[in-house]
Scaffold this motif. Sequence first.
Motif, PDB file in Angstrom:
ATOM      1  N   VAL A 483       0.849  -1.188   0.000  1.00  0.00           N
ATOM      2  CA  VAL A 483       0.000   0.000   0.000  1.00  0.00           C
ATOM      3  C   VAL A 483       0.884   1.237   0.000  1.00  0.00           C
ATOM      4  O   VAL A 483       1.832   1.331   0.787  1.00  0.00           O
ATOM      5  N   TYR A 484       0.600   2.144  -0.936  1.00  0.00           N
ATOM      6  CA  TYR A 484       1.230   3.462  -0.884  1.00  0.00           C
ATOM      7  C   TYR A 484       0.281   4.394  -0.145  1.00  0.00           C
ATOM      8  O   TYR A 484      -0.911   4.440  -0.466  1.00  0.00           O
ATOM      9  N   ALA A 485       0.799   5.119   0.823  1.00  0.00           N
ATOM     10  CA  ALA A 485      -0.037   6.126   1.475  1.00  0.00           C
ATOM     11  C   ALA A 485       0.216   7.455   0.785  1.00  0.00           C
ATOM     12  O   ALA A 485       1.362   7.859   0.583  1.00  0.00           O
ATOM     13  N   VAL A 486      -0.869   8.103   0.375  1.00  0.00           N
ATOM     14  CA  VAL A 486      -0.765   9.368  -0.349  1.00  0.00           C
ATOM     15  C   VAL A 486      -1.278  10.486   0.549  1.00  0.00           C
ATOM     16  O   VAL A 486      -2.328  10.361   1.178  1.00  0.00           O
ATOM     17  N   TYR A 487      -0.498  11.540   0.633  1.00  0.00           N
ATOM     18  CA  TYR A 487      -0.883  12.676   1.467  1.00  0.00           C
ATOM     19  C   TYR A 487      -0.533  13.960   0.726  1.00  0.00           C
ATOM     20  O   TYR A 487       0.611  14.134   0.293  1.00  0.00           O
ATOM     21  N   GLU A 488      -1.507  14.796   0.561  1.00  0.00           N
ATOM     22  CA  GLU A 488      -1.310  16.068  -0.130  1.00  0.00           C
ATOM     23  C   GLU A 488      -0.508  15.936  -1.414  1.00  0.00           C
ATOM     24  O   GLU A 488       0.457  16.664  -1.662  1.00  0.00           O
ATOM     25  N   GLY A 489      -0.925  14.982  -2.246  1.00  0.00           N
ATOM     26  CA  GLY A 489      -0.357  14.881  -3.576  1.00  0.00           C
ATOM     27  C   GLY A 489       1.002  14.218  -3.670  1.00  0.00           C
ATOM     28  O   GLY A 489       1.644  14.267  -4.722  1.00  0.00           O
ATOM     29  N   ARG A 490       1.452  13.608  -2.560  1.00  0.00           N
ATOM     30  CA  ARG A 490       2.734  12.897  -2.594  1.00  0.00           C
ATOM     31  C   ARG A 490       2.617  11.559  -1.887  1.00  0.00           C
ATOM     32  O   ARG A 490       1.797  11.408  -0.979  1.00  0.00           O
ATOM     33  N   VAL A 492       3.754   9.309   0.879  1.00  0.00           N
ATOM     34  CA  VAL A 492       4.475   9.569   2.123  1.00  0.00           C
ATOM     35  C   VAL A 492       4.903   8.293   2.830  1.00  0.00           C
ATOM     36  O   VAL A 492       5.550   8.338   3.881  1.00  0.00           O
ATOM     37  N   GLY A 493       4.548   7.146   2.267  1.00  0.00           N
ATOM     38  CA  GLY A 493       4.976   5.913   2.918  1.00  0.00           C
ATOM     39  C   GLY A 493       4.533   4.718   2.109  1.00  0.00           C
ATOM     40  O   GLY A 493       3.659   4.821   1.236  1.00  0.00           O
ATOM     41  N   GLU A 494       5.174   3.576   2.386  1.00  0.00           N
ATOM     42  CA  GLU A 494       4.818   2.360   1.677  1.00  0.00           C
ATOM     43  C   GLU A 494       4.822   1.228   2.693  1.00  0.00           C
ATOM     44  O   GLU A 494       5.748   1.107   3.485  1.00  0.00           O
ATOM     45  N   LEU A 495       3.753   0.423   2.668  1.00  0.00           N
ATOM     46  CA  LEU A 495       3.656  -0.694   3.604  1.00  0.00           C
ATOM     47  C   LEU A 495       3.551  -1.979   2.817  1.00  0.00           C
ATOM     48  O   LEU A 495       3.008  -1.996   1.716  1.00  0.00           O
ATOM     49  N   ARG A 496       4.056  -3.062   3.412  1.00  0.00           N
ATOM     50  CA  ARG A 496       4.002  -4.360   2.741  1.00  0.00           C
ATOM     51  C   ARG A 496       3.441  -5.425   3.658  1.00  0.00           C
ATOM     52  O   ARG A 496       3.667  -5.372   4.873  1.00  0.00           O
ATOM     53  N   GLY A 497       2.795  -6.403   3.080  1.00  0.00           N
ATOM     54  CA  GLY A 497       2.379  -7.622   3.787  1.00  0.00           C
ATOM     55  C   GLY A 497       1.723  -7.349   5.127  1.00  0.00           C
ATOM     56  O   GLY A 497       0.798  -6.545   5.226  1.00  0.00           O
TER      57      GLY A 497
END
Length: 513
Positions: A483-490, A492-497
């Motif tokens: 999952v990519y977390a998107v915040y204000e058009g960017r 901001v983090g990536e989570l796996r499994g």
Amino acid sequence: MERPRPVPVSADADTTARTYSARNVSKAFSGVPVLEGIDLAFRPGEIHTLVGENGAGKSTLLKIMSGVYSADSGSLELEGEALGPLSPATAQRRGIYLVPQEPRLMPDLSIAENLYLGSLPRGRFGFTVNWKMINNSAGDVLSRVGLSVDPRSLAGRLPLAHQQLLECARALAHGCTIIFFDEPTSPLTSHEAETLFSVMDDLRRQQMTLGFISHRFDEVEELSDRISVMRDGAVVAHHLRGESDRASIINAMVGRELTMAKRKTRPERSGAPILDVRHVVSKPEVEDISIQVRAGEIVGLGGLVGSGRTELSEAVFGLRPSSAGVVTVDGVDVTGRAPQDCIDAGLIYLGEDRGRNGIFADVDLTRNASASVIGRLPRKGRLIRKRQEETMTQGALQNAGVKAANMGLPIKSLSGGNQQKVLLARWMMAQPKVAIFDEPTRGVDVGAKEGIYEMIESLTDDGLATLVISSELDELVRLCDRVYAVYEGRVVGELRGDAITSDAVGQLAVGAA
Ligand SMILES: Nc1ncnc2c1ncn2[C@@H]1O[C@H](COP(=O)(O)OP(=O)(O)OP(=O)(O)O)[C@@H](O)[C@H]1O
Ligand SMILES: [Mg+2]
């Protein structure tokens, strides 16, 4: 939100607090019973919620109670007095209003005109429309639903969420006190929904009579004073606030225990990305976003409204311009290309707004599903071979879990959740390499969601590169490998499994981590 001011009320509306009941109401469409012997009372000062599977008859009942359809038998009673035949206009005059599943505003009229459509306040002699008064009181009503927009601007320019609020404002502008909301939140994100809930809560405190339909159980539990469960055209259970747990309500709805399956662990993919998005900019919402999705992988985009997730997808799919960045699909550069070029390259996008860019309302189910492969359908001369088209689409419609009496029906006669499933079937028929699903289970009942998840999973196992946008954190947790977390058009983090939890995604989505 600031406390609402008193609503300007049009002179002819009936505004006292009233109980509104359906008595022994039945309805069939082309001989197929849809509602059978419904008895239900909506009371002042209460939010009374209808839950039930897709096609259970919830929308049909509220349409009957608001004059859109007429019942075949039974009656409607206001404070015990039977109402005669009802049209939407007479219902409105009796103070009854339905905020429908898809907003139905006149896009080319101003917001104020939409608010007062059918009852524009007139000048002293009745010849001229009193625009000054309209624009002033429109401002009042709009602020009551938390909308700060110019009443003179065009309604069609409003984003979907605001159109929904405008529908609610319209009920207030006509002085209605019995208001039904048919899945008003399904196109809204949680923040927008909160605004609507606080409006509904205020209306409840003013002793209005409120009906509500939703498939989202968090909000059902938060809002409802009373819950009635519908199943196959009948009311099968009633629950009062705080009286019963979610499991027993869902059980009454679908007739079985439901447990959300766990995410399937898929092997980590290492090949070249099939969807490769690099530094795409589409201001003001998308600042700079890069994401990659590989074949056989489900990737999620988590974030708040306005975080830019939908806008990014639209930019990728050629629905809005981007000022920088590169997008490739399986090595083919589709940067700035039109949607049809993207489809030809193997990319499809199931958008969040079914009404505006999805369905062909008057066209049958089969053609709605086959629309994505129309150029490839078997023909005799120029005519499409209907039989073969039906055979081709049947499997896809079945996989998507579409329930309909027959596939020749116009799609508008399907329940909302089933329309969503037809759209899924359509895009799957195109056999894409990459699919972007924006809110794939919008309007789909809890029982049918799992079926859609399984369909997405099995397509991915067969090699699809899948991108899912969802406001429901549970959905991302259930489905995604990353999952990519998107915040204000960017990003901001990536989570796996296993690191993908509602808490973790939620924290990133608000820019907190
Ligand atoms: N205009 C119509 N013509 C024919 N059939 C219809 C029409 N409107 C609704 N139906 C059928 O009536 C049944 C009930 O539909 P309804 O829209 O009330 O379901 P619902 O409970 O609101 O479902 P959902 O949760 O998917 O919105 C469905 O089988 C639907 O196909
Ligand atoms: Mg419905």
